[in-house]
Design a protein around this motif. Structure first.
Motif, PDB file in Angstrom:
ATOM      1  N   GLN A  47      35.982  55.426  45.092  1.00 21.29           N
ATOM      2  CA  GLN A  47      36.778  55.965  46.200  1.00 21.29           C
ATOM      3  C   GLN A  47      37.335  54.866  47.100  1.00 21.29           C
ATOM      4  O   GLN A  47      38.431  54.988  47.639  1.00 21.29           O
ATOM      5  N   SER A  48      36.585  53.787  47.264  1.00 19.93           N
ATOM      6  CA  SER A  48      37.036  52.684  48.123  1.00 19.93           C
ATOM      7  C   SER A  48      37.426  51.448  47.323  1.00 19.93           C
ATOM      8  O   SER A  48      37.685  50.397  47.903  1.00 19.93           O
ATOM      9  N   HIS A  49      37.453  51.581  45.994  1.00 21.88           N
ATOM     10  CA  HIS A  49      37.818  50.478  45.095  1.00 21.88           C
ATOM     11  C   HIS A  49      36.852  49.291  45.238  1.00 21.88           C
ATOM     12  O   HIS A  49      37.210  48.149  44.952  1.00 21.88           O
ATOM     13  N   HIS A  50      35.644  49.541  45.655  1.00 24.87           N
ATOM     14  CA  HIS A  50      34.751  48.456  46.069  1.00 24.87           C
ATOM     15  C   HIS A  50      33.802  48.016  44.954  1.00 24.87           C
ATOM     16  O   HIS A  50      33.309  48.835  44.174  1.00 24.87           O
ATOM     17  N   LEU A  51      33.560  46.717  44.907  1.00 30.11           N
ATOM     18  CA  LEU A  51      32.583  46.123  44.004  1.00 30.11           C
ATOM     19  C   LEU A  51      31.558  45.356  44.836  1.00 30.11           C
ATOM     20  O   LEU A  51      31.914  44.546  45.696  1.00 30.11           O
ATOM     21  N   THR A  52      30.298  45.618  44.579  1.00 30.14           N
ATOM     22  CA  THR A  52      29.209  44.838  45.154  1.00 30.14           C
ATOM     23  C   THR A  52      28.387  44.298  43.998  1.00 30.14           C
ATOM     24  O   THR A  52      27.983  45.074  43.113  1.00 30.14           O
ATOM     25  N   ALA A  53      28.139  42.989  43.979  1.00 30.81           N
ATOM     26  CA  ALA A  53      27.517  42.414  42.786  1.00 30.81           C
ATOM     27  C   ALA A  53      26.637  41.218  43.116  1.00 30.81           C
ATOM     28  O   ALA A  53      26.802  40.542  44.141  1.00 30.81           O
TER      29      ALA A  53
END
Length: 659
Positions: A47-53
């Motif tokens: 939904q927010s195009h977000h990547l956390t890695a």
């Protein structure tokens, strides 16, 4: 309207495989390290195009190094970088190079293996910060997510060269189907409302691609082939699964077993590259998935399971072995499946690409931007032609032995041109220095001219002649087709230097001689000059350089004033410029020209119909649409489009500024 293989463009496409040149750091020569293994935990929030890695990178210092540079998508920023002891290290973002540079407190000695752990995050919503301007290689969305290896969605060292193993864990919203290289098995419980997919790939390769979306998993070949298509393409899955099985079997018969027991055929959206591969993955753009299987595009991606996943270039100068090997494999599958005529047409297409930018030798492509049309044409098409010609020179038996030896001896290792030449010479039992010097270290291609005289002899006829061409160092066997009163006879003659006399004997009286009738040799000809100029024009058009595109198209017309394709492409440029009268004139020239290829006729009528609709001449537009339908040629849906505009007049989309 695009009929042939889509032209490469700096901002959008890549026919072989894809990467980019990264400039050397301002501090001097880039410190040499080699990435060996990745442990990646990543969560995507569509939904927010977000990547956390978090990525733990195991690497070895190839020199004494004070800092290391890793390529990372500019839209992603590091929150923390730690060494093997958990100590936080300084990290500098160098946006112009798509890099993060890590400075070590003390130099890491040559030969030392250690780790760095990157914590990073960011939004992957568009192409604004892509490693290649205008091209989305990493995207997270509610419709689909694709994190391609060239998108640098994780810290990459020496892209396309350093082979690595990987364990990648992806967390996504529940219901998401996630595709990656290697086996899939959850390694930890998924949080509520989410799913976790884990991919482990233990062989050194390039397992850095993740594709996720609402796919349907269709299984074929006893579980060996999985097809992941969206709902609107699901009906085509059986055809693509069956084709993939056939291609795997064909390439396995030449190169040995596939490197991965399972192949995943995956649908990509149309806003990224037209095709991509990773170990165990063959991805195709949605536009190329239809009732009629694009078996050539699929074959190229499947062939990369050997040419790329199994063996890969030792240096950028060796890149053509990978993409050229896959291209030549595609051609060979065409020969096996579609027959001699289709094979000759396909190799002619490959020759056009090989000659389109043949101003730099393959041995020096390391200086080129690997997303450039020149690099792509050289490593994919000229590289493919080198494999194609090598097969002709040393024969199928020695060639196939060389290919199997290459895959066996260099499995999951880098390979160089010298390695390939040594194996070929061993199996051919002769030196191939002249061959590799001509095609790897040199540029240009011969343009053959043939003259001969026929003599009657006791047991038939003797043809005495001479082959001339303009490359003094050229040396290669060439096929000679002799049409006689009886059956056609094929001869093999040696062409050495600019003038090569020959003498062959036939039983029947020779009627016609054709040099290299099956296109085994990369050579120039008037027809190829026309096609090369048109290809360059198409690529310039795709880049928006319409003036230079017209220059190239006019070069084609200087060689062949009757070229329907050249006239059609010129008409397209005028049409884009809204110069409708000039466009109409050129479409008319295309219809009255040589009609090569045949689709130029039907599409010229369709385009003329559109022009008449746009200029308020409905009756004349209807006449053109009807003439298009009368051709019976539905190439790329031409008849469907003509019928649509018979029902309702064509209207051009308004420009954003309201014009």
């Amino acid at each position: 309207m695009q009929i042939a293989r889509r032209p490469l463009r700096r901002a959008c496409l890549l026919f072989g495989l894809f990467s980019l040149v990264i400039a050397l750091p301002a501090l001097g020569q880039r410190p040499r390290i080699q990435a060996e293994d990745y442990q990646i935990d990543a969560e995507i929030t569509p939904q927010s195009h977000h990547l956390t890695a978090r990525a733990r990178v195991k690497f070895t210092a190839l020199d004494d190094v004070n800092f290391a540079a890793f390529e990372l998508h500019n839209a992603l920023h590091t929150t923390k970088v730690t060494d093997a002891n958990g100590k936080v290290l300084p990290a500098e973002r160098v946006s112009q190079d798509n890099e993060v540079r890590i400075t070590f407190p003390t130099a890491i000695p040559k030969g030392t293996t250690t780790t760095l752990t990157f914590d990073y995050e960011g939004s992957l919503a568009d192409a604004d910060d892509s490693p290649v301007e205008g091209l989305k290689l990493a995207y997270i969305g509610e419709d689909v997510t694709y994190l391609l290896y060239p998108g640098r969605w994780f810290p990459v060292s020496n892209y396309g060269i350093d082979r690595f193993t990987a364990n990648i864990n992806i967390t996504a919203p529940a219901g998401t189907v996630i595709v990656g290289s290697g086996s899939v098995k959850p390694e930890k419980p998924a949080p509520a409302g989410k799913v976790v997919a884990s991919f482990r790939y233990d062989k050194p390769s390039f397992p850095g691609t993740i594709i996720a979306g609402p796919f349907t998993d269709s299984v074929f070949g006893g579980g060996n082939v999985h097809v992941y298509f969206n709902a609107d393409k699901k009906q085509f899955a059986p055809a693509y699964g069956d084709t993939a099985i056939k291609e795997l079997e064909f390439f396995s018969s030449i190169y040995g077993p596939a490197p991965s027991p399972i192949l995943k055929v995956v649908e990509l959206p149309d806003d990224t590259v037209p095709t991509w591969w990773a170990p165990g993955i063959a991805a195709l753009a949605s536009r190329d998935i239809s009732e009629k299987v694009n078996y050539r595009l699929l074959a190229d991606s499947v062939a990369h399971q050997w040419w790329g996943a199994t063996v890969s270039p030792a240096t950028k100068e060796d890149w053509w072995i990978m993409d050229g090997g896959a291209r030549a494999s595609e051609m060979r599958y065409v020969q096996s499946t579609a027959g001699a005529t289709a094979f000759e047409d396909a190799t002619r297409d490959m020759a056009v690409g090989a000659l389109a930018y043949d101003t730099a030798p393959l041995a020096s492509v390391g200086r080129l931007d690997t997303f450039s049309p020149q690099f792509q044409a050289l490593v994919t098409d000229k590289g493919g032609m080198i494999f194609h010609m090598l097969r002709w020179v040393i024969g199928d038996e020695a060639f196939d032995k060389t290919m199997k030896d290459l895959m066996t001896q260099f499995a999951f290792k880098p390979v160089s041109v010298a390695d390939l030449q040594a194996l070929a010479e061993k199996n051919y039992n002769d030196k191939l220095t002249a061959f590799f010097t001509q095609w790897v270290d040199g540029t240009g291609a011969p343009e053959f001219k043939l003259k001969y005289t026929v003599y009657r002899v006791k047991k038939g006829f003797r043809v005495v002649g001479e082959v001339t061409q303009d490359l003094d160092l050229f040396r290669m066997p060439v096929e000679l087709k002799v049409d006689t009163d009886g059956q056609t006879e094929m001869k093999r003659i040696d062409v050495v230097g600019t003038e090569s006399p020959f003498s062959v004997e036939t039983f029947g009286k020779p009627r016609k001689l054709v040099l290299d009738p099956n296109n085994w040799v990369l050579k120039n000809s008037p027809d190829l000059k026309v096609r090369v100029a048109i290809r360059r024009g198409q690529e310039l058009t795709a880049q928006g350089d319409l003036a230079e595109a017209l220059t190239e198209y006019n070069k084609a017309l200087k060689v062949n004033r009757n070229s329907s394709l050249a006239h059609y492409r010129i008409a397209d440029v005028f049409y884009m410029q809204r110069n409708y009268q000039s466009a109409a004139n050129e479409y008319r020239e295309a219809i009255s020209g040589d009609q090569e290829p045949r689709w130029t006729e039907v599409w010229s009528h369709v385009q003329l119909g559109k022009i008449f609709d746009l200029t308020g001449q409905r009756e004349r537009a209807v006449n053109e649409y009807r003439q298009a339908i009368q051709t019976g040629d539905n190439t790329q849906g031409a008849l469907d489009e003509a019928r649509r505009y018979l029902e309702q007049p064509f209207q051009r989309e308004r420009r954003q500024n309201g014009a």
